[in-house]
Enzyme design. Structure first.
Site, PDB file in Angstrom:
ATOM      1  N   LYS A  43      -7.285   5.638  -3.261  1.00  0.00           N
ATOM      2  CA  LYS A  43      -6.372   6.379  -2.411  1.00  0.00           C
ATOM      3  C   LYS A  43      -4.947   5.837  -2.610  1.00  0.00           C
ATOM      4  O   LYS A  43      -4.818   4.668  -2.933  1.00  0.00           O
ATOM      5  CB  LYS A  43      -6.757   6.315  -0.929  1.00  0.00           C
ATOM      6  CG  LYS A  43      -7.017   4.944  -0.362  1.00  0.00           C
ATOM      7  CD  LYS A  43      -5.967   3.959  -0.082  1.00  0.00           C
ATOM      8  CE  LYS A  43      -4.650   4.254   0.471  1.00  0.00           C
ATOM      9  NZ  LYS A  43      -3.911   2.974   0.749  1.00  0.00           N
ATOM     10  N   ASP A  59       1.448   3.935   2.735  1.00  0.00           N
ATOM     11  CA  ASP A  59       0.297   3.440   1.942  1.00  0.00           C
ATOM     12  C   ASP A  59      -0.846   3.024   2.873  1.00  0.00           C
ATOM     13  O   ASP A  59      -1.979   3.507   2.702  1.00  0.00           O
ATOM     14  CB  ASP A  59       0.720   2.297   1.007  1.00  0.00           C
ATOM     15  CG  ASP A  59      -0.468   1.780   0.220  1.00  0.00           C
ATOM     16  OD1 ASP A  59      -0.906   2.479  -0.713  1.00  0.00           O
ATOM     17  OD2 ASP A  59      -1.014   0.708   0.573  1.00  0.00           O
TER      18      ASP A  59
END
Ligand code: NAP
Length: 307
Positions: free
Chosen positions: A89, A167
């Site tokens: 991811k 993030d």
């Protein structure tokens, strides 16, 4: 069938999570490392993905553990070479490139798996199941951590495509988009960007569910001391709280589920299932919310960040 797998990018997440979870899963055999800088004893090592793809046709699967800025190039090369691909991811640096990879994987008949590790935290699936028939009135996310502790020396998070505080924040959004029965839309955002950096160190986002309730998110990378990764959902049947990144679930104040971190074991079990069924799993909705927060974001310059 056992899949021979190569890890691309031997950084923190590859070492902390991918290596142990691959070692535990009999469906996978680690066969090579692609890294510009690092090797592992006893394993084939290549400095570029292209070298690995031509030298090792027996490796049918790759796990891309690089930062998002280079994900699309690596994924495209692997897919065109007929390999199945697991994406760390976030699955890309833009939403469009993830859509493109999904189409490319389908054309080439390979599995593409865009992973969201937080969806495999202990409390998440039970939270989703509990919320299915509840009337939700409000959701609040607080995701506050210390960037110096979790991202030492990672310059890529501070440059375009690195997403800054999104993030970690995108992990919360991956849970949100999984547990809520209806989609949410971004309605506004404030992004705080250090004057010496290019990505946000903090973000506050307002969302509206298409069913009408508000959602807020408070992401901050300046939290020292105890770290906070909490999602609170108010409903007609009481409060649902997911804390510690989704690993602890409480309903109406009572702990319903908690457990050790097995998120990446869950990821590799799901990857094995997808491979056996010749399916892909690519959900870009958390990335879409980040993109929308950037589009609507009121950008404020704040104090320089010195690591
Ligand atoms: P990292 O420690 O900086 O490692 C990334 C690795 O990618 C580097 O060691 C480097 O490996 C390789 N790489 C290839 N091209 C690169 C480029 N252009 N710039 C920088 N590195 C490049 O980062 P990480 O924490 O492992 O994060 C990697 C991905 O995993 C990110 O998307 C992150 O969101 C995700 N993730 C991280 C964590 C975590 O706790 N750190 C948790 C979940 C997910 P070589 O030198 O071997 O080529």
């Amino acid at each position: 069938m056992t899949h021979r797998i190569a890890i691309v990018g031997l950084g923190k997440i590859a070492r902390d999570q991918h290596l142990p979870s691959i070692a535990k899963n009999a469906e996978f055999e680690l066969a090579a490392i692609v890294s510009r800088n690092a090797e592992l004893d006893g394993l084939d090592h290549f400095t570029t993905l292209d070298e690995m793809l031509s030298a090792r046709p027996d490796i049918d699967t790759v796990a891309l553990c690089t930062p998002p800025q280079v994900r699309r190039q690596y994924a495209e090369a692997a897919i065109r070479a007929g390999r199945h691909v697991l994406l760390e991811k976030p699955p890309g640096a833009t939403v469009a490139e993830v859509d493109w990879l999904r189409k490319l994987a389908a054309e080439h008949g390979v599995t593409l798996f865009a992973t969201w590790h937080s969806r495999y935290a202990h409390g998440v699936e039970a939270a989703r199941a509990w919320l299915v028939d509840k009337a939700i009135t409000r959701v609040d996310i607080v995701w506050r951590e210390d960037v110096r502790r979790w991202h030492p020396g990672q310059d890529w998070i501070w440059i375009p495509g690195g997403m800054g505080v999104f993030d970690p924040g995108i992990n919360a959004l991956s849970i949100l988009t999984h547990i809520l029965p209806a989609p949410v839309l971004v309605t506004g955002a404030t992004l705080e960007v250090p004057e010496n950096r290019q990505t946000p160190i903090a973000a506050k986002i307002d969302f509206l569910s298409i069913t009408g309730h508000p959602v807020t998110a408070d992401f901050d990378w300046r939290q020292e001391g105890p770290q906070t990764w909490d999602i609170t959902v108010r409903t007609d049947a009481g409060l649902l709280e997911l804390s510690s990144g989704g690993s602890v679930l409480a309903i109406a104040g009572e702990t319903a589920l908690s457990g050790d971190d097995t998120e990446y074991d869950g990821i590799y079990a799901q990857f094995a299932r997808l491979l056996s069924e010749n399916k892909s799993d690519v959900d870009a909705s958390p990335l879409q919310l980040v993109a929308d927060a950037y589009m609507l974001g009121d950008i404020r310059k704040v104090e320089a960040f010195i690591e």
